[in-house]
Design a protein around this motif. Structure first.
Motif, PDB file in Angstrom:
ATOM      1  N   TYR A 198      10.953  -4.598   7.383  1.00 62.14           N
ATOM      2  CA  TYR A 198       9.617  -4.334   6.832  1.00 62.14           C
ATOM      3  C   TYR A 198       8.561  -5.155   7.572  1.00 62.14           C
ATOM      4  CZ  TYR A 198       6.958  -7.845   4.180  1.00 62.14           C
ATOM      5  OH  TYR A 198       6.117  -8.876   3.839  1.00 62.14           O
TER       6      TYR A 198
ATOM      7  N   ALA B  97      -3.585  -2.493  13.098  1.00 64.29           N
ATOM      8  CA  ALA B  97      -4.418  -3.611  12.635  1.00 64.29           C
ATOM      9  C   ALA B  97      -3.778  -4.961  12.942  1.00 64.29           C
ATOM     10  CB  ALA B  97      -4.661  -3.493  11.132  1.00 64.29           C
ATOM     11  N   MET B  98      -2.491  -4.963  13.236  1.00 65.20           N
ATOM     12  CA  MET B  98      -1.821  -6.233  13.532  1.00 65.20           C
ATOM     13  C   MET B  98      -1.545  -6.277  15.049  1.00 65.20           C
ATOM     14  SD  MET B  98      -0.767  -7.487  10.047  1.00 65.20           S
ATOM     15  CE  MET B  98       0.760  -8.300  10.380  1.00 65.20           C
TER      16      MET B  98
ATOM     17  N   ILE C 129       3.155   1.959   6.389  1.00 68.23           N
ATOM     18  CA  ILE C 129       2.790   0.920   5.420  1.00 68.23           C
ATOM     19  C   ILE C 129       3.682   1.037   4.179  1.00 68.23           C
ATOM     20  CG2 ILE C 129       0.973   0.114   3.842  1.00 68.23           C
ATOM     21  CD1 ILE C 129      -1.069   1.092   6.026  1.00 68.23           C
TER      22      ILE C 129
ATOM     23  N   ASP D 251       6.545  -1.424   2.506  1.00 69.69           N
ATOM     24  CA  ASP D 251       6.483  -1.837   1.101  1.00 69.69           C
ATOM     25  C   ASP D 251       7.786  -1.490   0.375  1.00 69.69           C
ATOM     26  OD1 ASP D 251       3.893  -2.628   1.579  1.00 69.69           O
ATOM     27  OD2 ASP D 251       2.974  -0.850   0.688  1.00 69.69           O
TER      28      ASP D 251
ATOM     29  N   HIS E 251       5.221  -3.613   9.569  1.00 72.86           N
ATOM     30  CA  HIS E 251       3.836  -3.999   9.298  1.00 72.86           C
ATOM     31  C   HIS E 251       3.228  -4.739  10.499  1.00 72.86           C
ATOM     32  CE1 HIS E 251       3.815  -3.598   4.594  1.00 72.86           C
ATOM     33  NE2 HIS E 251       4.100  -2.477   5.209  1.00 72.86           N
TER      34      HIS E 251
ATOM     35  N   LEU F 162       1.741  -2.461  13.244  1.00 70.57           N
ATOM     36  CA  LEU F 162       0.605  -1.597  12.892  1.00 70.57           C
ATOM     37  C   LEU F 162      -0.612  -1.884  13.784  1.00 70.57           C
ATOM     38  CD1 LEU F 162       0.840  -1.766   8.982  1.00 70.57           C
ATOM     39  CD2 LEU F 162       1.103   0.311  10.370  1.00 70.57           C
TER      40      LEU F 162
END
Lengths: 294, 294
Positions: free
Chosen positions: A80, A89-90, A112, A116, A84, A87
């Motif tokens: 996980y 944004a990361m 996402i 989760d 994430h 992504l």
């Protein structure tokens, strides 16, 4: 690599895959979500963390079925965090180990949610395991939450982001690594030995061992990013430099980084000896991780 | 709204805020991460889920401190789901309840991690609560994982995404709601009554009640999106239409949706009666949620 270690790694990678596959076969959830979760689980390469957990268990214990749910839960947490992390944004990575990252294979929203779902399901796995006592379930699930949550891995990820594009001290860098990657390794070593009824003293020294092992893992990662082969790594070399990350080679030079790694290896050996685990597979794994080329 | 209910809601909103604030005060984690987690927790409005949990407990039990960690854990799970839902890759909302969403106030990476941290920490809260027995910790943490994970809320979110931009049947829509919003409501009602030692029969009927309450909540949400006042809602009216979502008013007309809600309210009343909770605050809350204007 020693033949014995190689056979061990292959055997347990297969066992792990069988174990999580059989659990997913029985899992009644939306097909697309299951596919996305399994895509990233199946893409997993070395299975470092669950194998450490199994190896730690085998220093003191017998039947590894006892630790299988904890091992899978740990791999799901790791998976996980990669989904994430990748992504846009990361880290905004399109590929991992030569395969499309989850959000490129599916889409960002699914990635996402798959992350989760893996995170949440890892707790169910442990808390629902009939092979564990009530006490064991509580200790393990709580420890997993601590190691992977805001006090552990997620906290480390935030600190890591803050440290980007600025130079940090060796101490600050090691604190980040201890949280970001070290805490899950600590869980692996702890969970295995705890379920094998290791003594408090053994657990104490294993915690020390896990700390150094985490640093070894990180320094080798940094070294490979400077001097590794792209084909073996499955990712571009030099990305740390590009991302202006603080690394061991940058702080100490490549030679200094290798020296530092050797210091950690010696510390790890000492801790293993004090934990009565000198002749275990953990020692062979320490060598393996300190010398890995991918 | 009844004065008694209003006083109850205000009192417990304060109690909940005090309870999570005191826990966060003691939490040693990176400052920026804590701020981001607390920003969204503090932005929480109605506290519907934890208040349902407290009300469910009070039907059969006494001192609410017993359920406080479960109530906060539930609110943290709900909050994490909102943070991730609001992300550009999901609903792409800049505002929630008139405040900037987490990724607009901080940044996307921090928002993703704050969500992950809230999710993970919720399990630690329950598993670390000295007021709970071992059995209670396991039952609650496992149930929370089931309700919020791939079999529950996250599964519902995936189905909801798949159902967007296509017309689905009333049954399919209700299955999505039962997972996406219903499962956390089910947890709220179950956790409260379970910790108050409700009988299996009472728990059975409360589960029925929770199912209808979840549907009431959803149908009212859909109704408000058509006929509500933007100022009270703190968000634009008509966004479902814009997003081509399947809603009760779209499938049944506004009048049909209101009728359907009334049916659910009657079912909820019946279930409450069978659970010996006819004269409880749960009944007043049912009315409150079915008539809320925001």
């Amino acid at each position: 690599m020693h033949k014995r270690l190689q056979a061990y790694l292959e055997y347990y990678r297969e066992e792990l895959q069988k174990a999580y596959t059989s659990r997913f076969d029985k899992l009644e959830i939306p097909a697309n979500l299951k596919q996305s979760m399994l895509y990233s689980l199946d893409a997993g390469g070395k299975r470092l963390r669950p194998i450490l957990l199994l190896a730690s268990y085998e220093v003191y214990g017998q039947d590894v079925q006892k630790v299988m749910s904890s091992a899978i839960a740990l791999e799901m947490i790791h998976t996980y965090s990669l989904i994430h992390d990748d992504l846009p944004a990361m880290d905004n990575d399109d590929y991992r180990r030569g395969m499309l990252t989850n959000h490129k294979k599916f889409d960002e929203a699914t990635a996402i949610l798959a992350g989760d779902a893996l995170l949440t399901y890892s707790f169910e796995l442990i808390l629902d395991d009939p092979l564990l006592t009530s006490e064991e379930k509580i200790v393990l699930a709580k420890e997993l939450a601590v190691c992977s949550g805001p006090k552990g891995m997620v906290g480390g990820q935030i600190l890591d982001m803050e440290a980007e594009k600025q130079s940090v001290s060796l101490e600050a860098m090691e604190e980040i690594h201890a949280l970001k990657t070290g805490e899950l390794i600590r869980f692996a070593i702890f969970a295995g030995a705890y379920l094998a009824n290791a003594t408090d003293e053994q657990l104490h020294y294993l915690k020390q061992y896990a700390y150094y092992l985490g640093l070894i893992f990180q320094v080798q990662d940094d070294i490979l990013d400077v001097s590794g082969e792209e084909e073996k790594l499955g990712k571009p070399v030099g990305s740390d430099e590009l991302n202006e990350k603080s690394t061991y080679p940058k702080l100490l030079g490549l030679g200094g980084a290798i020296e530092q790694k050797e210091k950690y290896v010696q510390k790890a050996y000492e801790s293993l000896k004090l934990a009565d685990a000198e002749d275990s597979l953990l020692k062979a794994l320490t060598d393996y991780f300190s010398q890995r080329d991918h």
